[in-house]
Each structure stands twice: as C-alpha cells, then as structure tokens.
Design a protein around this motif. Structure first.
Motif, short mmCIF file in Angstrom:
data_model
loop_
_atom_site.label_atom_id
_atom_site.label_comp_id
_atom_site.label_asym_id
_atom_site.label_seq_id
_atom_site.Cartn_x
_atom_site.Cartn_y
_atom_site.Cartn_z
N TYR A 4 0.95 -1.10 0.10
CA TYR A 4 0.11 0.11 0.13
C TYR A 4 0.71 1.01 0.14
O TYR A 4 1.97 1.22 0.61
CB TYR A 4 -0.95 0.11 1.23
CG TYR A 4 -1.57 -1.07 1.34
CD1 TYR A 4 -3.00 -1.14 0.77
CD2 TYR A 4 -1.47 -2.20 2.17
CE1 TYR A 4 -3.96 -2.41 0.75
CE2 TYR A 4 -2.41 -3.31 2.11
CZ TYR A 4 -3.35 -3.31 1.54
OH TYR A 4 -4.20 -4.29 1.77
N LEU A 5 0.51 2.32 -0.64
CA LEU A 5 1.33 3.48 -0.89
C LEU A 5 0.83 4.12 0.40
O LEU A 5 -0.42 4.55 0.70
CB LEU A 5 0.94 4.17 -2.00
CG LEU A 5 1.38 3.64 -3.29
CD1 LEU A 5 0.84 4.34 -4.56
CD2 LEU A 5 2.76 3.35 -3.49
N THR A 6 1.62 4.68 1.38
CA THR A 6 1.17 5.28 2.51
C THR A 6 2.07 6.54 2.59
O THR A 6 3.17 6.98 2.05
CB THR A 6 1.48 4.49 3.69
OG1 THR A 6 2.84 4.23 3.97
CG2 THR A 6 0.53 3.42 3.50
N GLN A 18 6.28 4.08 2.06
CA GLN A 18 6.03 5.57 2.15
C GLN A 18 6.65 6.21 1.22
O GLN A 18 7.59 5.34 0.38
CB GLN A 18 6.73 6.07 3.52
CG GLN A 18 5.92 5.27 4.76
CD GLN A 18 6.42 4.09 5.36
OE1 GLN A 18 7.08 3.50 4.54
NE2 GLN A 18 5.74 3.76 6.39
N SER A 19 6.78 7.48 1.03
CA SER A 19 7.57 8.23 -0.03
C SER A 19 9.08 8.41 0.52
O SER A 19 9.00 7.88 1.74
CB SER A 19 6.84 9.57 -0.19
OG SER A 19 7.62 10.47 -1.04
N GLN A 35 5.16 8.69 -6.32
CA GLN A 35 4.39 7.93 -5.42
C GLN A 35 3.39 9.03 -4.35
O GLN A 35 2.36 8.73 -4.20
CB GLN A 35 5.35 7.39 -4.27
CG GLN A 35 4.85 6.49 -3.02
CD GLN A 35 4.28 7.17 -1.79
OE1 GLN A 35 4.21 8.27 -1.71
NE2 GLN A 35 3.99 6.41 -0.85
N GLU A 36 4.02 10.05 -4.48
CA GLU A 36 3.11 11.07 -3.51
C GLU A 36 1.79 11.39 -4.17
O GLU A 36 0.68 11.63 -4.06
CB GLU A 36 3.86 12.22 -3.11
CG GLU A 36 4.90 11.99 -2.08
CD GLU A 36 5.95 13.02 -1.91
OE1 GLU A 36 5.62 14.33 -2.39
OE2 GLU A 36 6.88 12.63 -1.09
N ARG A 39 -0.63 8.24 -4.60
CA ARG A 39 -1.30 8.20 -3.29
C ARG A 39 -2.24 9.11 -2.96
O ARG A 39 -3.53 8.70 -2.69
CB ARG A 39 -0.25 8.11 -2.14
CG ARG A 39 -0.80 8.10 -0.75
CD ARG A 39 0.29 7.99 0.37
NE ARG A 39 0.97 9.30 0.31
CZ ARG A 39 0.38 10.63 1.10
NH1 ARG A 39 -0.82 10.39 1.31
NH2 ARG A 39 0.90 11.63 0.85
N LYS A 141 10.88 -1.34 -1.44
CA LYS A 141 11.22 -0.05 -1.90
C LYS A 141 12.10 0.01 -2.76
O LYS A 141 11.92 0.77 -3.58
CB LYS A 141 11.25 0.74 -0.27
CG LYS A 141 11.10 2.24 -0.64
CD LYS A 141 11.00 3.01 0.85
CE LYS A 141 10.47 4.47 0.66
NZ LYS A 141 10.41 5.14 1.90
#
Length: 159
Positions: A4-6, A18-19, A35-36, A39, A141
């Motif tokens: 999951y992109l968080t 995460q980013s 990613q950001e 998301r 990642k």
C-alpha cells in the motif's frame, strides 16, 4: 508481496511503502514525486466513494479479494453513472424527497466470506513476521524505486 502507498505515519512494514522524505538523487526524487501523486489520487478517489457508498465505509478484512473487487467496480460504475446523470441535470425533479438525514449505520455487512486467512496460528505468525520485516520493506522500496526509474526516468517525454 502486495503493498500500500502510505505516508510517513505508518510503520516500516513490507506492505506499507512511504515516500522518501528527503530524496537524494534523480531516482529517489522521481520515486517520491510519483508515489505522492498517485497516493493522493487514490486517497481522493477512495474518499469520494466512501462518502457516497456505505458499503465501502465498512471493514473488508474478512472478505475475499474477488468480492472486494466486484464491490469496488460496482461502486465506481454507479458513481460514474450518477456523475453523468447529474451533469445532464435533472432540475425538474425535487431531489430532497430522496435524500436521507443522518447515517444511522444500518447497512448490513456479510462477514461470512473469507479466503486467504491463515488456517492456524503458525501460518498467522509467519505471515505477521514477513509483513513486519524491515529488510523486506527496504528491499521492496528499493525495487520500486528502480522500477519507477526504468519505466519513467528516461527523459521528460515519458513522464
């Protein structure tokens, strides 16, 4: 492993990506930007669907993936149909008679469907260990950074 992109508030588990908060170098910068952006798009779209459909507000932890996919596709199709209908306008209809007051949480959720749930405590503990593995998190990642770079990092014409 699915992920999951968080954002940064989630733990560094293999399933949460995460980013990069302070990206160094073009690969890290590109990964952070993509990613950001993705998301935020997903959060916005999911928020719209949650606001419109009560079934999406409820936990789906014990549903199988096929059923969740069908529910999400149905909600997306219905949402698009509603948006299209609203765009055409229906000012001759008094919509207030169709609107409900507060949401009283009366939606029925069927928790009888389940697949991919570990059958015993050993399997469950093994899955938990794999998910919480920080090395696996970092490897996933790193692999994603490389994948994004290979796919989109070769000039402005691919972005």
């Amino acid at each position: 492993m699915a992920y999951y992109l968080t954002d940064g508030i989630y733990p560094k588990w293999a399933t949460f990506i995460q980013s990069i908060s302070m990206p160094q170098g073009p690969k890290a910068v590109l990964f952070a930007q993509r990613q950001e952006a993705i998301r935020k798009d997903v959060e916005r779209a999911f928020g719209v669907l949650q606001a419109r459909f009560a079934i999406i507000k409820n936990p789906a932890l014990f549903w199988d993936k096929v059923k969740i996919g069908k529910i999400m596709r149905a909600c997306i199709i219905l949402h698009n149909m509603i948006v299209e209908d609203e765009r055409d306008g229906y000012s001759l209809v008094d919509v207030s008679e169709f609107q409900h007051g507060e949401d009283h949480g009366n939606s029925h959720v069927d928790f009888t469907y389940s697949t991919d749930i570990p059958s015993n405590i050993t399997n469950m503990m093994d899955a938990r260990s794999r998910i919480r593995n920080r090395q696996m998190h970092q490897q996933l990642k790193d692999d994603l950074v490389e994948h994004i770079w290979r796919r989109f990092g070769h000039g402005d014409d691919n972005n």
